[in-house]
Design a protein around this motif. Structure first.
Motif, PDB file in Angstrom:
ATOM      1  N   LEU A  21       0.815  -1.199   0.000  1.00  0.00           N
ATOM      2  CA  LEU A  21       0.000   0.000   0.000  1.00  0.00           C
ATOM      3  C   LEU A  21       0.861   1.268   0.000  1.00  0.00           C
TER       4      LEU A  21
ATOM      5  N   ILE B 150      -4.209   9.112   2.986  1.00  0.00           N
ATOM      6  CA  ILE B 150      -4.849   8.361   1.901  1.00  0.00           C
ATOM      7  C   ILE B 150      -4.708   6.860   2.139  1.00  0.00           C
ATOM      8  N   GLY B 151      -3.520   6.436   2.599  1.00  0.00           N
ATOM      9  CA  GLY B 151      -3.311   5.023   2.922  1.00  0.00           C
ATOM     10  C   GLY B 151      -4.230   4.551   4.042  1.00  0.00           C
TER      11      GLY B 151
ATOM     12  N   ILE C 297      -7.705   4.075   2.543  1.00  0.00           N
ATOM     13  CA  ILE C 297      -7.741   2.860   1.728  1.00  0.00           C
ATOM     14  C   ILE C 297      -7.727   1.617   2.601  1.00  0.00           C
TER      15      ILE C 297
ATOM     16  N   ALA D 221     -11.117   1.191   4.296  1.00  0.00           N
ATOM     17  CA  ALA D 221     -12.108   0.709   3.333  1.00  0.00           C
ATOM     18  C   ALA D 221     -11.863  -0.754   2.980  1.00  0.00           C
ATOM     19  N   PHE D 222     -10.603  -1.160   2.939  1.00  0.00           N
ATOM     20  CA  PHE D 222     -10.273  -2.547   2.585  1.00  0.00           C
ATOM     21  C   PHE D 222     -10.727  -3.529   3.660  1.00  0.00           C
TER      22      PHE D 222
END
Length: 149
Positions: free
Chosen positions: A67, A103-104, A107, A110-111
């Motif tokens: 990521l 941002i990571g 993400i 959400a993952f």
């Protein structure tokens, strides 16, 4: 356009930096979560340090290798054009890696479909991305690549 001056964009430094970051954050997390034998309660199950270290290392390696490292390649590509005559480059680089961590974190949340601990995960990944930047720059200074002529 040459990128010899930008030391944050070498793949060997990124891989070694990601591995060192994952190991350092795993040790810190393991020590934070460890409960000494004297302070353990009788009817509560505690994981050993080795188990916590192993599971946390696997998660951290996945986060930083799959990521943060690809996102950092994108950030370094964007910064390559701003390198010339920019006296605030280190500040810009730090800001961009903080943004990369945010941002990571989004993400990653959400993952795993867990937004209950969104703030803690985002802070953890943001701090990790700054540690990743530091390790990456150190590794690139210690192990410079040879230049092609």
């Amino acid at each position: 356009m040459t990128t010899n001056n930008l030391r944050a964009n070498r793949p060997s430094g990124k891989i070694v930096g990601a591995i060192f970051t994952a190991i350092l954050l795993t040790i810190v997390t393991g020590l934070y979560r460890y409960v000494p034998v004297d302070e353990r309660l009788a009817d509560v199950h505690y994981y050993s340090f080795g188990y916590t270290f192993t599971i946390t290392l696997l998660i951290n390696l996945a986060i930083f290798l799959f990521l943060i490292m690809p996102l950092s390649i994108l950030v370094d590509g964007l910064l390559m054009y701003r390198r010339r005559n920019n006296k605030y480059f280190i500040l810009l680089l730090t800001f961009e890696y903080c943004l990369l961590g945010l941002i990571g974190g989004v993400i990653f949340s959400a993952f795993i479909l867990n937004f209950d601990t969104f703030t803690a995960q985002t802070i953890y990944i943001t701090v990790g991305s700054l540690v990743f930047l530091a390790f990456q720059l150190i590794c690139n200074r210690i192990f410079p690549t040879t230049r092609r002529k």
